[in-house]
Enzyme design. Structure first.
Site, PDB file in Angstrom:
ATOM      1  N   THR A  37       0.824  -1.205   0.000  1.00 54.75           N
ATOM      2  CA  THR A  37       0.000   0.000   0.000  1.00 54.75           C
ATOM      3  C   THR A  37       0.862   1.261   0.000  1.00 54.75           C
ATOM      4  OG1 THR A  37      -1.509   1.276   1.394  1.00 54.75           O
ATOM      5  CG2 THR A  37      -0.134  -0.306   2.522  1.00 54.75           C
ATOM      6  N   ASP A  38       0.285   2.353  -0.494  1.00 57.64           N
ATOM      7  CA  ASP A  38       0.996   3.641  -0.439  1.00 57.64           C
ATOM      8  C   ASP A  38       1.090   4.165   0.995  1.00 57.64           C
ATOM      9  OD1 ASP A  38      -1.696   4.348  -0.079  1.00 57.64           O
ATOM     10  OD2 ASP A  38      -1.731   5.811  -1.712  1.00 57.64           O
ATOM     11  N   GLU A  39       0.305   3.571   1.914  1.00 59.19           N
ATOM     12  CA  GLU A  39       0.303   4.078   3.294  1.00 59.19           C
ATOM     13  C   GLU A  39       1.632   3.859   4.003  1.00 59.19           C
ATOM     14  OE1 GLU A  39      -3.048   3.150   5.675  1.00 59.19           O
ATOM     15  OE2 GLU A  39      -4.439   3.308   4.006  1.00 59.19           O
ATOM     16  N   TYR A  43      -1.882  -0.612  11.107  1.00 56.07           N
ATOM     17  CA  TYR A  43      -2.029  -1.282   9.801  1.00 56.07           C
ATOM     18  C   TYR A  43      -0.846  -0.974   8.896  1.00 56.07           C
ATOM     19  CZ  TYR A  43      -3.357  -1.678   4.887  1.00 56.07           C
ATOM     20  OH  TYR A  43      -3.337  -1.943   3.532  1.00 56.07           O
ATOM     21  N   LYS A  49       2.206  -3.386   7.317  1.00 52.61           N
ATOM     22  CA  LYS A  49       2.447  -3.534   5.869  1.00 52.61           C
ATOM     23  C   LYS A  49       3.886  -3.136   5.547  1.00 52.61           C
ATOM     24  CE  LYS A  49      -0.051  -4.574   3.024  1.00 52.61           C
ATOM     25  NZ  LYS A  49      -0.408  -5.931   2.496  1.00 52.61           N
TER      26      LYS A  49
HETATM   27  P1  NAD Z   1      -9.787  -7.329   2.299  1.00 49.08           P
HETATM   28  O1  NAD Z   1      -9.782  -7.056   3.759  1.00 49.08           O
HETATM   29  O2  NAD Z   1     -11.003  -7.032   1.504  1.00 49.08           O
HETATM   30  O3  NAD Z   1      -9.434  -8.863   2.044  1.00 49.08           O
HETATM   31  C1  NAD Z   1      -8.436  -9.538   2.757  1.00 49.08           C
HETATM   32  C2  NAD Z   1      -8.611 -11.052   2.521  1.00 49.08           C
HETATM   33  O4  NAD Z   1      -7.534 -11.737   3.196  1.00 49.08           O
HETATM   34  C3  NAD Z   1      -9.925 -11.612   3.082  1.00 49.08           C
HETATM   35  O5  NAD Z   1     -10.517 -12.490   2.153  1.00 49.08           O
HETATM   36  C4  NAD Z   1      -9.481 -12.374   4.339  1.00 49.08           C
HETATM   37  O6  NAD Z   1     -10.324 -13.471   4.652  1.00 49.08           O
HETATM   38  C5  NAD Z   1      -8.080 -12.819   3.925  1.00 49.08           C
HETATM   39  N1  NAD Z   1      -7.211 -13.082   5.089  1.00 49.08           N
HETATM   40  C6  NAD Z   1      -7.016 -12.268   6.166  1.00 49.08           C
HETATM   41  N2  NAD Z   1      -6.175 -12.862   7.030  1.00 49.08           N
HETATM   42  C7  NAD Z   1      -5.804 -14.047   6.478  1.00 49.08           C
HETATM   43  C8  NAD Z   1      -4.946 -15.098   6.886  1.00 49.08           C
HETATM   44  N3  NAD Z   1      -4.268 -15.041   8.054  1.00 49.08           N
HETATM   45  N4  NAD Z   1      -4.800 -16.179   6.078  1.00 49.08           N
HETATM   46  C9  NAD Z   1      -5.479 -16.239   4.907  1.00 49.08           C
HETATM   47  N5  NAD Z   1      -6.319 -15.290   4.464  1.00 49.08           N
HETATM   48  C10 NAD Z   1      -6.475 -14.207   5.250  1.00 49.08           C
HETATM   49  O7  NAD Z   1      -8.521  -6.541   1.728  1.00 49.08           O
HETATM   50  P2  NAD Z   1      -8.306  -5.824   0.309  1.00 49.08           P
HETATM   51  O8  NAD Z   1      -8.810  -4.439   0.386  1.00 49.08           O
HETATM   52  O9  NAD Z   1      -8.751  -6.729  -0.773  1.00 49.08           O
HETATM   53  O10 NAD Z   1      -6.712  -5.720   0.292  1.00 49.08           O
HETATM   54  C11 NAD Z   1      -5.933  -6.748  -0.312  1.00 49.08           C
HETATM   55  C12 NAD Z   1      -4.469  -6.363  -0.240  1.00 49.08           C
HETATM   56  O11 NAD Z   1      -4.251  -5.137  -0.929  1.00 49.08           O
HETATM   57  C13 NAD Z   1      -3.953  -6.131   1.187  1.00 49.08           C
HETATM   58  O12 NAD Z   1      -2.651  -6.653   1.264  1.00 49.08           O
HETATM   59  C14 NAD Z   1      -3.948  -4.625   1.326  1.00 49.08           C
HETATM   60  O13 NAD Z   1      -2.964  -4.213   2.250  1.00 49.08           O
HETATM   61  C15 NAD Z   1      -3.599  -4.195  -0.083  1.00 49.08           C
HETATM   62  N6  NAD Z   1      -4.063  -2.858  -0.511  1.00 49.08           N
HETATM   63  C16 NAD Z   1      -5.373  -2.523  -0.404  1.00 49.08           C
HETATM   64  C17 NAD Z   1      -5.815  -1.289  -0.881  1.00 49.08           C
HETATM   65  C18 NAD Z   1      -7.270  -0.901  -0.817  1.00 49.08           C
HETATM   66  O14 NAD Z   1      -7.604   0.226  -1.178  1.00 49.08           O
HETATM   67  N7  NAD Z   1      -8.176  -1.764  -0.403  1.00 49.08           N
HETATM   68  C19 NAD Z   1      -4.886  -0.401  -1.436  1.00 49.08           C
HETATM   69  C20 NAD Z   1      -3.546  -0.764  -1.520  1.00 49.08           C
HETATM   70  C21 NAD Z   1      -3.142  -2.022  -1.062  1.00 49.08           C
HETATM   71  O1  TDX Z   2     -16.957   6.343   7.259  1.00 45.32           O
HETATM   72  C1  TDX Z   2     -15.877   6.781   6.883  1.00 45.32           C
HETATM   73  N1  TDX Z   2     -15.727   8.137   6.729  1.00 45.32           N
HETATM   74  C2  TDX Z   2     -14.562   8.705   6.309  1.00 45.32           C
HETATM   75  O2  TDX Z   2     -14.470   9.946   6.179  1.00 45.32           O
HETATM   76  C3  TDX Z   2     -14.747   5.925   6.567  1.00 45.32           C
HETATM   77  C4  TDX Z   2     -14.876   4.437   6.726  1.00 45.32           C
HETATM   78  C5  TDX Z   2     -13.593   6.515   6.121  1.00 45.32           C
HETATM   79  N2  TDX Z   2     -13.476   7.857   5.998  1.00 45.32           N
HETATM   80  C6  TDX Z   2     -12.237   8.450   5.463  1.00 45.32           C
HETATM   81  C7  TDX Z   2     -10.935   7.949   6.048  1.00 45.32           C
HETATM   82  C8  TDX Z   2      -9.992   8.098   4.866  1.00 45.32           C
HETATM   83  O3  TDX Z   2      -9.523   9.434   4.776  1.00 45.32           O
HETATM   84  O4  TDX Z   2     -12.200   8.073   4.068  1.00 45.32           O
HETATM   85  C9  TDX Z   2     -10.862   7.806   3.651  1.00 45.32           C
HETATM   86  C10 TDX Z   2     -10.761   6.362   3.159  1.00 45.32           C
HETATM   87  O5  TDX Z   2     -10.931   5.511   4.293  1.00 45.32           O
HETATM   88  P1  TDX Z   2     -10.810   3.921   4.174  1.00 45.32           P
HETATM   89  O6  TDX Z   2     -11.763   3.406   3.156  1.00 45.32           O
HETATM   90  O7  TDX Z   2     -10.871   3.349   5.551  1.00 45.32           O
HETATM   91  O8  TDX Z   2      -9.349   3.740   3.521  1.00 45.32           O
HETATM   92  P2  TDX Z   2      -7.873   4.178   3.996  1.00 45.32           P
HETATM   93  O9  TDX Z   2      -7.774   4.282   5.468  1.00 45.32           O
HETATM   94  O10 TDX Z   2      -7.463   5.362   3.172  1.00 45.32           O
HETATM   95  O11 TDX Z   2      -7.059   2.851   3.545  1.00 45.32           O
HETATM   96  C11 TDX Z   2      -7.382   2.197   2.290  1.00 45.32           C
HETATM   97  O12 TDX Z   2      -6.426   2.473   1.305  1.00 45.32           O
HETATM   98  C12 TDX Z   2      -5.134   1.962   1.496  1.00 45.32           C
HETATM   99  C13 TDX Z   2      -7.468   0.685   2.500  1.00 45.32           C
HETATM  100  O13 TDX Z   2      -8.432   0.411   3.503  1.00 45.32           O
HETATM  101  C14 TDX Z   2      -6.128   0.105   2.861  1.00 45.32           C
HETATM  102  O14 TDX Z   2      -6.204  -1.307   2.953  1.00 45.32           O
HETATM  103  C15 TDX Z   2      -5.164   0.485   1.795  1.00 45.32           C
HETATM  104  O15 TDX Z   2      -3.868   0.059   2.140  1.00 45.32           O
END
Ligand code: NAD
Ligand code: TDX
Length: 334
Positions: A120-122, A147, A151
């Site tokens: 992630t960019d975080e 988190y 990562k």
């Molecule tokens: P998500 O929470 O929707 O899905 C995570 C999945 O991993 C789930 O299906 C869960 O059951 C599985 N999981 C969790 N713990 C586990 C374990 N111990 N063993 C096996 N499976 C397990 O997450 P997502 O949003 O799809 O994110 C996927 C990846 O992308 C993560 O590594 C996250 O850090 C990264 N990422 C997400 C975003 C975003 O915006 N969502 C952005 C950048 C990077």
């Molecule tokens: O109800 C809300 N109101 C609100 O203002 C929620 C749930 C979030 N927010 C804000 C927090 C953040 O500034 O919106 C923005 C996005 O929030 P999230 O969806 O929780 O994402 P963020 O914390 O930015 O992280 C996401 O992007 C990077 C993913 O959850 C991570 O897994 C990924 O690494």
């Protein structure tokens, strides 16, 4: 290619499996997922006959060893992914994101299997609203939340295993994804499903925080470009020039639902809330020739709204518990 996809029942992983079957039908796919609260096996129903699904934990060394021994590549999505949960209870983040990654690295090292690490960019921390710089491959790590710290730790393990043991790994750090199958705890699906239920959207703090949005399909085509053509040992940043503040996103959603522009609530801010993320993806674009296909956020968002309208049976079972979780974490109207 025989692929092991961890976290394939989650948001990005499930979309990756769908894309792979459509674009790379020669691949065989094993999904390893422990089906935490965030995993949903029904996200894979449309492709159930095209994959092997293994219900298990990435931190289970014996299981991972056996699965990795039979594949050509691992794409590692599985994680605890929600910042708010990591503030409430960081332990599962340490266990899955750090120990789980360790377990996969030991196995790919043993069998010399290609490994792609989804991050992630975080990990880079945040930027001020006016900083002309964006994150790039040389930006120093500076994570803010439990988190993002876990990562960042997992990325460091990958770098060490590549340098010290010759593991054939690449890493990608992507910005915020949106699209179908995203859990209702996350910002965009939470507000869409609130609006469907007639609840006002909830903005943390003053809603000024900026995220750099990318459609999940664009993330996954970038992952494939790196898997096929990426340099071993290289990190690639993935982003689609989609910076918007949260208030603007809520404004677009209110418009989509035909509701007044001020029909939202400000609620308790997130502790340590990162102000702004912004990605410079020049390396990915110039070296690997990747370009995003979802240029227009407004139409991508409208399609996502339509998906949640059409798939209420997918998200409805988790909605009430998710809102209850926010109440128990102390969320209040400001
Ligand atoms: P998500 O929470 O929707 O899905 C995570 C999945 O991993 C789930 O299906 C869960 O059951 C599985 N999981 C969790 N713990 C586990 C374990 N111990 N063993 C096996 N499976 C397990 O997450 P997502 O949003 O799809 O994110 C996927 C990846 O992308 C993560 O590594 C996250 O850090 C990264 N990422 C997400 C975003 C975003 O915006 N969502 C952005 C950048 C990077
Ligand atoms: O109800 C809300 N109101 C609100 O203002 C929620 C749930 C979030 N927010 C804000 C927090 C953040 O500034 O919106 C923005 C996005 O929030 P999230 O969806 O929780 O994402 P963020 O914390 O930015 O992280 C996401 O992007 C990077 C993913 O959850 C991570 O897994 C990924 O690494």
């Amino acid at each position: 290619m025989r692929l092991l996809v961890t976290g394939g029942a989650g948001f990005i992983g499930a979309n990756f499996v769908h894309r792979t079957i459509a674009d790379h039908p020669e691949s065989t796919i094993t999904v390893l997922d422990s089906l935490t609260y965030a995993g949903d096996r029904t996200s894979l129903d449309p492709v159930a006959d095209r994959i092997d699904f293994v219900h298990g934990d990435i931190a289970d060394l014996d299981l991972v060893d056996e699965l990795v021994s039979g594949v050509d590549a691992v794409v590692h999505f599985a994680a605890e992914s929600h910042n708010d949960n990591s503030l409430n209870d960081p332990w599962p983040f340490v266990q899955t994101n750090i120990v789980g990654t360790f377990s996969l690295l030991q196995a790919v090292r043993r069998y010399d299997v290609r490994y792609h690490h989804i991050s992630t960019d975080e990990v880079y921390g945040d930027l001020s609203l006016t900083d002309p710089e964006r994150f790039h491959e040389q930006t120093p790590y500076n994570p803010s939340s439990p988190y993002s710290a876990t990562k960042a730790s997992s990325d460091m393990l990958v770098r060490a295993w590549t340098r010290s043991f010759g593991v054939r790994a690449t890493i990608s750090n992507c910005s915020n994804n949106y699209g179908p199958y995203q859990h209702v705890e996350k910002f965009i699906p939470r507000q869409i499903t609130n609006l469907i239920d007639g609840i006002r959207p909830r903005l943390y703090g003053e809603g000024r925080n900026v995220r750099d949005w990318i459609h999940v399909d664009d993330h996954n085509t970038a992952v494939w470009a790196i898997l096929e053509r990426g340099r071993i040992g290289q990190t690639y940043l993935i982003g689609a020039d989609g910076e918007l503040d949260n208030r603007t996103v809520v404004g677009l959603l209110l418009e989509e639902f035909g509701r007044p522009a001020d029909d939202f609530d400000f609620v308790t801010d997130r502790a340590g809330h990162d102000l702004r993320y912004a990605i410079d993806s020049t390396l990915l674009r110039t070296e690997l020739g990747w370009t995003p296909q979802y240029g227009d956020f407004r139409s991508g968002l409208a399609a996502t709204v339509q998906w949640y309208r059409d798939n209420e049976s997918w998200w409805r079972p988790r909605k009430a518990a998710t809102e209850q979780m926010y109440v128990s974490q102390g969320e209040k109207r400001l």
